[in-house]
Design an enzyme around this catalytic site. Structure first.
Site, PDB file in Angstrom:
ATOM      1  N   ASP A  53      -8.006  -8.846  -2.703  1.00  0.00           N
ATOM      2  CA  ASP A  53      -7.599  -7.611  -2.027  1.00  0.00           C
ATOM      3  C   ASP A  53      -8.749  -6.615  -1.893  1.00  0.00           C
ATOM      4  O   ASP A  53      -8.691  -5.700  -1.081  1.00  0.00           O
ATOM      5  CB  ASP A  53      -6.438  -6.968  -2.793  1.00  0.00           C
ATOM      6  CG  ASP A  53      -5.847  -5.813  -2.008  1.00  0.00           C
ATOM      7  OD1 ASP A  53      -5.457  -6.051  -0.857  1.00  0.00           O
ATOM      8  OD2 ASP A  53      -5.817  -4.691  -2.532  1.00  0.00           O
TER       9      ASP A  53
ATOM     10  N   LEU B  40      -4.719  -3.773   4.546  1.00  0.00           N
ATOM     11  CA  LEU B  40      -3.690  -4.125   5.521  1.00  0.00           C
ATOM     12  C   LEU B  40      -3.681  -3.117   6.673  1.00  0.00           C
ATOM     13  O   LEU B  40      -3.604  -3.481   7.847  1.00  0.00           O
ATOM     14  CB  LEU B  40      -2.319  -4.147   4.837  1.00  0.00           C
ATOM     15  CG  LEU B  40      -1.132  -4.352   5.776  1.00  0.00           C
ATOM     16  CD1 LEU B  40      -1.145  -5.750   6.363  1.00  0.00           C
ATOM     17  CD2 LEU B  40       0.178  -4.094   5.047  1.00  0.00           C
TER      18      LEU B  40
END
Ligand code: SF4
Length: 528
Positions: A287, A423
């Site tokens: 991430d 994202l």
């Protein structure tokens, strides 16, 4: 004269106040004009202390200048000793007090007070707050520990309390950025190494504690700006070595542990990081990939700026595009760190210069002080605070060190938080014409209506140039209830895009009422 709107540091007597307030039973008599008591608020409001700093101001007024201001000072010193019964007395002048040249040191000595008097010569027009704190701490240590100094040339006496190595922690003061929790973290770390902390100073130390500083085996210097001169004097006087690594960041904490173990003459125990250090894994986890190469500008006091540059490059994979400090005393260290990164350090206490540099470099993240927060806000760049000067929110109720493994965890969270999440960035790229996720959309946690930072938009989202023959579709006459319901099933971050595409599709085909079928036809059309 220098036209100044914001100053990174206060005058040196504020530094002296930070040391006096940190100590337990030392009082400070400050020859200062009426109004200088404003400095109390730094401690009672910003640091939210539950009592006034141990400072007596002479608060002379214009009419006193025609009379005997020296007598005013003597009276204030006498009264302060009688009322507060301190174990030692600091005496000095503020900027205006300095101009009237009453010599607080000489006047206090003439009073023959029953306690040590430590005169402070703080040149208010050349030096600033951190220098004032360092000088006050140094003078206090000299005055109180000096009498127990061994004769020159005599070897250090063997430790009185057995073989367990001991150290002092030097540097934490009142009004220090995260000093409270840094001390807790470093004490804990030293405890796991089996090292006894003899005295923490000035924070929480009494005059007696300062007097026995020379008994420990070595000194841990947490904030060189504030404690280096005292540590150097203790080394010269008592032969105590001191640490040079400041444990901010995972790598620096590891180096600090190695240095401390070396000074204590013990092996580095394995497994210290287990359970404590989450930042290294977090920054390696997939991430965090989007953090790689983020362009960051760093500014603050010397210690925190240098530490931040190391964390940014070695632990988070950022690219440091700018590095600087307002601490001229630390200019050499910051220049060296900038040199290692192939950039030129910015050494200035003029926030306009800092602002111009941030604008020129257009970073994606600013790590700085409260000033840089304002600058970054104006320029629309995300920012995290890494150094004093800070506002009240950076004296948090919760445990938030910067040092040690827990400090690295805190740093990871607070630096990443202002950035757009991976994202969101991805969606911005994919749906850049969307009404929610478009060029102008800011990180969602900043709330509706906020604008994306200009620099981020430039760096991550290519500009969209609408074609001249691409007229914006006018709104359709309407949606059926079913079609609206179907639209609501689409995730919020792509819903706007779906609505617009469907409406354009309907308008181009002369469809007056959008049904579920129109919605899916449009999806099939644009999905081709
Ligand atoms: S004496 Fe110094 S701190 Fe006090 S008001 Fe004047 S300039 Fe400010």
């Amino acid at each position: 004269m220098q036209l100044t709107l914001w100053t990174y540091e206060g005058p040196p007597h504020v530094g002296a106040m930070r040391v006096a307030t940190a100590l337990k039973d030392v009082h400070y008599v400050l020859h200062a004009p009426q109004g200088d008591t404003y400095a109390d608020l730094l401690f009672t409001m910003i640091e939210r202390r539950d009592r006034r700093p141990p400072v007596t101001y002479t608060t002379f007024q214009a009419r006193d200048l025609g009379g005997d201001t020296a007598e005013l000072f003597k009276e204030a010193a006498r009264d302060a000793v009688a009322r507060f019964k301190p174990a030692a007395l600091l005496v000095g002048a503020s900027c205006t007090g300095e101009l009237i040249q009453d010599d607080p040191g000489g006047l206090a000595r003439a009073l023959n007070l029953p306690i040590p008097v430590i005169p402070l010569e703080l040149p208010s027009y050349q030096k600033k707050e951190n220098w004032g704190a360092a000088e006050t701490f140094y003078q206090t240590v000299r005055a109180l520990a000096g009498p127990s100094a061994p004769q020159p040339g005599r070897p250090r006496p063997a430790p009185a309390d057995g073989p367990r190595p001991s150290c002092n922690i030097l540097g934490p003061t009142a009004l220090g950025f995260r000093h409270r929790d840094d001390v807790a973290e470093v004490v804990k770390l030293l405890g796991t190494l089996g090292i006894r902390v003899a005295v923490v100073a000035p924070m929480g130390a009494a005059a007696d504690d300062i007097a026995r500083l020379g008994e420990a085996d070595f000194n841990v210097v947490l904030y060189p700006e504030l404690a280096l001169s005292a540590a150097q004097w203790l080394k010269r006087t008592f032969g105590q070595p001191f640490t040079t690594v400041v444990p901010i960041g995972t790598g620096a904490t590891r180096d600090f542990i190695a240095e401390v173990c070396g000074l204590a003459g013990i092996p580095v125990p394995p497994g210290l990081e287990e359970g404590a250090a989450r930042a290294p894994w977090y920054s390696r986890s997939v991430d965090s990939t989007y953090l790689t190469g983020k362009r960051v500008f760093i500014f603050g006091d010397g210690t925190h700026a240098v530490a931040a540059a190391r964390i940014a490059t070695e632990e988070l994979g950022f690219e440091v595009v700018g590095l600087g400090t307002y601490s001229r005393e630390m200019a050499r260290e910051v220049r060296a760190a900038a040199g290692r990164l192939g950039i030129e350090a910015l050494i200035t206490d003029d926030y306009l210069e800092v602002e111009a540099k941030v604008a020129e470099l257009a970073p994606e993240l600013v790590l700085g002080t409260q000033m840089e927060r304002h600058i970054a806000k104006r320029l629309g760049v995300p920012c995290a605070v890494i150094s004093a000067p800070v506002h009240v929110q950076d004296f948090p109720a919760r445990y938030s060190p910067q040092m040690g493994f827990e400090g690295a965890n805190v740093i990871f969270d607070s630096w990443v938080h202002p950035l757009m999440m991976g994202l969101e960035e991805h969606l911005l790229g994919m749906f850049r014409e969307d009404f929610e996720f478009n060029d102008g959309a800011a990180p969602s946690h900043l709330g509706p209506g906020s604008k994306v930072p200009a620099a981020v938009a430039r760096a991550t989202v290519p500009a969209i140039i609408p074609a001249a023959n691409d007229p914006a579709p006018a709104g359709p006459s309407g949606w059926t209830l079913e079609a609206e319901r179907e639209l609501q099933k689409i995730p919020f971050f792509v819903r706007g895009k779906a609505r617009r595409n469907t409406e354009r599709f309907a308008q181009e085909r002369g469809v007056a009422l959008i049904t579920v079928e129109t919605l899916y036809d449009a999806k099939a059309h644009f999905g081709r």
